[in-house]
Design a protein around this motif. Structure first.
Motif, PDB file in Angstrom:
ATOM      1  N   HIS A 265       0.854  -1.190   0.000  1.00 39.73           N
ATOM      2  CA  HIS A 265       0.000   0.000   0.000  1.00 39.73           C
ATOM      3  C   HIS A 265       0.893   1.244   0.000  1.00 39.73           C
ATOM      4  N   GLY A 266       0.364   2.330  -0.505  1.00 41.56           N
ATOM      5  CA  GLY A 266       1.077   3.602  -0.480  1.00 41.56           C
ATOM      6  C   GLY A 266       2.254   3.709  -1.425  1.00 41.56           C
ATOM      7  N   LEU A 267       2.369   2.783  -2.367  1.00 43.45           N
ATOM      8  CA  LEU A 267       3.465   2.849  -3.331  1.00 43.45           C
ATOM      9  C   LEU A 267       3.120   3.873  -4.417  1.00 43.45           C
ATOM     10  N   GLU A 268       4.083   4.697  -4.791  1.00 38.20           N
ATOM     11  CA  GLU A 268       3.852   5.712  -5.814  1.00 38.20           C
ATOM     12  C   GLU A 268       4.466   5.322  -7.158  1.00 38.20           C
ATOM     13  N   LYS A 269       5.763   4.967  -7.146  1.00 34.91           N
ATOM     14  CA  LYS A 269       6.424   4.604  -8.392  1.00 34.91           C
ATOM     15  C   LYS A 269       5.953   3.246  -8.918  1.00 34.91           C
ATOM     16  N   ALA A 270       5.524   2.375  -8.008  1.00 32.81           N
ATOM     17  CA  ALA A 270       5.020   1.052  -8.410  1.00 32.81           C
ATOM     18  C   ALA A 270       3.588   0.905  -7.909  1.00 32.81           C
ATOM     19  N   SER A 271       2.765   1.909  -8.256  1.00 35.71           N
ATOM     20  CA  SER A 271       1.388   1.938  -7.745  1.00 35.71           C
ATOM     21  C   SER A 271       0.564   0.732  -8.198  1.00 35.71           C
ATOM     22  N   HIS A 272       0.983   0.081  -9.284  1.00 32.44           N
ATOM     23  CA  HIS A 272       0.237  -1.087  -9.769  1.00 32.44           C
ATOM     24  C   HIS A 272       0.313  -2.263  -8.793  1.00 32.44           C
ATOM     25  N   LEU A 273       1.260  -2.175  -7.823  1.00 38.28           N
ATOM     26  CA  LEU A 273       1.404  -3.242  -6.832  1.00 38.28           C
ATOM     27  C   LEU A 273       0.556  -3.004  -5.584  1.00 38.28           C
ATOM     28  N   ASN A 274      -0.006  -1.813  -5.445  1.00 40.08           N
ATOM     29  CA  ASN A 274      -0.852  -1.536  -4.285  1.00 40.08           C
ATOM     30  C   ASN A 274      -2.045  -2.490  -4.256  1.00 40.08           C
ATOM     31  N   GLY A 275      -2.247  -3.115  -3.105  1.00 39.71           N
ATOM     32  CA  GLY A 275      -3.341  -4.073  -2.957  1.00 39.71           C
ATOM     33  C   GLY A 275      -2.986  -5.480  -3.371  1.00 39.71           C
ATOM     34  N   LYS A 276      -1.759  -5.677  -3.879  1.00 34.69           N
ATOM     35  CA  LYS A 276      -1.342  -7.017  -4.324  1.00 34.69           C
ATOM     36  C   LYS A 276      -0.834  -7.842  -3.133  1.00 34.69           C
ATOM     37  N   LEU A 277      -1.242  -9.101  -3.120  1.00 37.90           N
ATOM     38  CA  LEU A 277      -0.853 -10.024  -2.055  1.00 37.90           C
ATOM     39  C   LEU A 277       0.471 -10.692  -2.387  1.00 37.90           C
ATOM     40  N   GLY A 278       1.350 -10.725  -1.406  1.00 35.54           N
ATOM     41  CA  GLY A 278       2.635 -11.396  -1.592  1.00 35.54           C
ATOM     42  C   GLY A 278       3.147 -11.914  -0.258  1.00 35.54           C
ATOM     43  N   GLU A 279       4.400 -12.340  -0.244  1.00 35.91           N
ATOM     44  CA  GLU A 279       4.988 -12.847   0.997  1.00 35.91           C
ATOM     45  C   GLU A 279       6.458 -12.461   1.063  1.00 35.91           C
ATOM     46  N   ILE A 280       6.949 -12.347   2.286  1.00 39.03           N
ATOM     47  CA  ILE A 280       8.357 -12.050   2.522  1.00 39.03           C
ATOM     48  C   ILE A 280       9.087 -13.375   2.691  1.00 39.03           C
ATOM     49  N   ARG A 281      10.163 -13.576   1.945  1.00 41.00           N
ATOM     50  CA  ARG A 281      10.898 -14.844   2.033  1.00 41.00           C
ATOM     51  C   ARG A 281      12.283 -14.687   2.639  1.00 41.00           C
ATOM     52  N   ASN A 282      12.711 -13.445   2.852  1.00 40.37           N
ATOM     53  CA  ASN A 282      14.029 -13.208   3.447  1.00 40.37           C
ATOM     54  C   ASN A 282      13.936 -12.090   4.470  1.00 40.37           C
ATOM     55  N   LYS A 283      14.941 -12.016   5.340  1.00 41.89           N
ATOM     56  CA  LYS A 283      14.985 -10.933   6.315  1.00 41.89           C
ATOM     57  C   LYS A 283      15.229  -9.611   5.600  1.00 41.89           C
ATOM     58  N   ILE A 284      14.984  -8.520   6.289  1.00 40.66           N
ATOM     59  CA  ILE A 284      15.135  -7.195   5.714  1.00 40.66           C
ATOM     60  C   ILE A 284      16.581  -6.935   5.303  1.00 40.66           C
ATOM     61  N   ASP A 285      16.748  -6.248   4.198  1.00 43.73           N
ATOM     62  CA  ASP A 285      18.074  -5.824   3.746  1.00 43.73           C
ATOM     63  C   ASP A 285      18.455  -4.602   4.568  1.00 43.73           C
ATOM     64  N   GLU A 286      19.415  -4.761   5.464  1.00 44.42           N
ATOM     65  CA  GLU A 286      19.772  -3.681   6.390  1.00 44.42           C
ATOM     66  C   GLU A 286      20.253  -2.435   5.648  1.00 44.42           C
ATOM     67  N   LYS A 287      20.874  -2.598   4.492  1.00 50.13           N
ATOM     68  CA  LYS A 287      21.420  -1.449   3.756  1.00 50.13           C
ATOM     69  C   LYS A 287      20.323  -0.598   3.122  1.00 50.13           C
ATOM     70  N   THR A 288      19.305  -1.261   2.566  1.00 50.10           N
ATOM     71  CA  THR A 288      18.255  -0.530   1.853  1.00 50.10           C
ATOM     72  C   THR A 288      16.981  -0.371   2.679  1.00 50.10           C
ATOM     73  N   GLY A 289      16.849  -1.166   3.758  1.00 57.63           N
ATOM     74  CA  GLY A 289      15.638  -1.111   4.570  1.00 57.63           C
ATOM     75  C   GLY A 289      14.428  -1.670   3.851  1.00 57.63           C
ATOM     76  N   ARG A 290      14.674  -2.573   2.921  1.00 58.54           N
ATOM     77  CA  ARG A 290      13.574  -3.128   2.128  1.00 58.54           C
ATOM     78  C   ARG A 290      13.515  -4.651   2.241  1.00 58.54           C
ATOM     79  N   PHE A 291      12.304  -5.180   2.033  1.00 58.87           N
ATOM     80  CA  PHE A 291      12.081  -6.623   1.929  1.00 58.87           C
ATOM     81  C   PHE A 291      11.859  -6.966   0.466  1.00 58.87           C
ATOM     82  N   GLU A 292      12.268  -8.154   0.075  1.00 63.09           N
ATOM     83  CA  GLU A 292      11.918  -8.637  -1.263  1.00 63.09           C
ATOM     84  C   GLU A 292      10.607  -9.385  -1.155  1.00 63.09           C
ATOM     85  N   VAL A 293       9.591  -8.856  -1.810  1.00 65.11           N
ATOM     86  CA  VAL A 293       8.242  -9.433  -1.746  1.00 65.11           C
ATOM     87  C   VAL A 293       7.980 -10.257  -3.000  1.00 65.11           C
ATOM     88  N   HIS A 294       7.559 -11.500  -2.799  1.00 72.36           N
ATOM     89  CA  HIS A 294       7.183 -12.384  -3.910  1.00 72.36           C
ATOM     90  C   HIS A 294       5.655 -12.422  -3.968  1.00 72.36           C
TER      91      HIS A 294
END
Length: 287
Positions: free
Chosen positions: A234-263
């Motif tokens: 939710h709240g994505l601007e550059k990838a707004s097409h992903l808002n509301g899309k269901l996915g899952e986190i498969r790895n721990k957070i990337d400490e450098k970027t502060g992001r999760f890879e969502v599948h």
């Protein structure tokens, strides 16, 4: 059939012990080789037992094929050509699909089909592919309850695995240095706070209705999501097409970027790296 199933369970236990050792980084190569060799012996005995039965009833042919696949897997592991965890998902998927195809009407309502499906779901959970695992276990539990009854061993096992799969594990910033594991029980209506309690309590709470007594309210901002959690963007601007899309986190957070890879569950959507502030834990999967 009882003899073949008994050997199969003994082999499964040894292989699972190897998987747990790898999961916790405590692999003893000598013990691993010993366990796999013993598992191979059990699988071969199980295959012999099922082979004898298949000569009398064709429905046991799928059991023979499944054990052939299991034997190939263990042999490849002993030769250092396979990996516990990820590789076994593909093998178990093949076994499950084969047992479904071989079942009456292709409905997958045989004991061995449901058992194979539960083993596939367990492997998916270990790889943090929670959404597929939960949907599969939900289907298998309904099927087992209907065909074999609520108190059958398979139904009880499917229920336990589904309950484990539905625990949304998190850590909380500032609590025990972020090391204690909690479970999100419920998101409040404001979507800014949620109810959590110790994950171990949720495990023990499976047969009891209501909210555990030690549940407490925390801010969603303080949650540290863990691998395996289903999420919605939710709240994505550059990838707004992903808002509301269901996915899952498969790895721990990337400490450098502060992001999760969502599948994402939707076919065709590639994985995307997303900040936690743009993710919301999904307690109940949509139908």
């Amino acid at each position: 059939m009882a003899e073949g199933n008994a050997y199969d369970q003994l082999a499964t236990g040894l292989i699972y012990r190897c998987q747990r050792a790898k999961m916790y980084g405590k692999v003893d190569q000598t013990q691993k080789e010993k366990d796999l060799k013993q598992a191979l012996k059990y699988l071969r005995k199980s295959r012999i037992s099922y082979k004898k039965l298949s000569s009398k009833a064709s429905k046991f042919e799928s059991n023979v094929t499944a054990q052939d696949m299991n034997i190939d897997l263990v042999e490849s592991l002993l030769q250092g050509e396979g990996q516990l965890g990820v590789v076994d998902v593909g093998r178990l998927r093949d076994i499950y699909n084969h047992t479904v195809d071989a079942s009456v009407g292709g409905k997958g309502e045989s004991l061995y089909s449901i058992k194979s499906g539960i083993e596939l779901a367990s492997a998916l959970m270990r790889c943090h592919e929670t959404i597929e695992a939960e949907r599969l276990l939900t289907k298998l539990l309904r099927m087992s309850d209907r065909v074999f009854g609520l108190d059958h061993d398979l139904s009880l096992r499917a229920h336990r695995e589904l309950h484990k799969c539905q625990i949304r594990k998190v850590q909380i910033a500032g609590v025990d240095n972020g090391t204690s594991v909690f479970a999100v029980i419920k998101l409040k209506e404001d979507e800014e706070t949620c109810l959590v309690c110790a994950a171990s309590t949720v495990m023990m709470h499976s047969q009891q209705p209501g909210v555990p007594l030690n549940a407490k309210t925390v801010s969603v901002k303080d949650l540290i999501l863990q691998p395996g959690n289903p999420v919605v963007c939710h709240g994505l601007e550059k990838a707004s097409h992903l808002n509301g899309k269901l996915g899952e986190i498969r790895n721990k957070i990337d400490e450098k970027t502060g992001r999760f890879e969502v599948h994402f569950e939707e076919e065709g959507l590639p994985p995307c790296r997303v900040r936690q502030k743009n993710l919301q834990v999904v307690i109940n999967l949509p139908a």
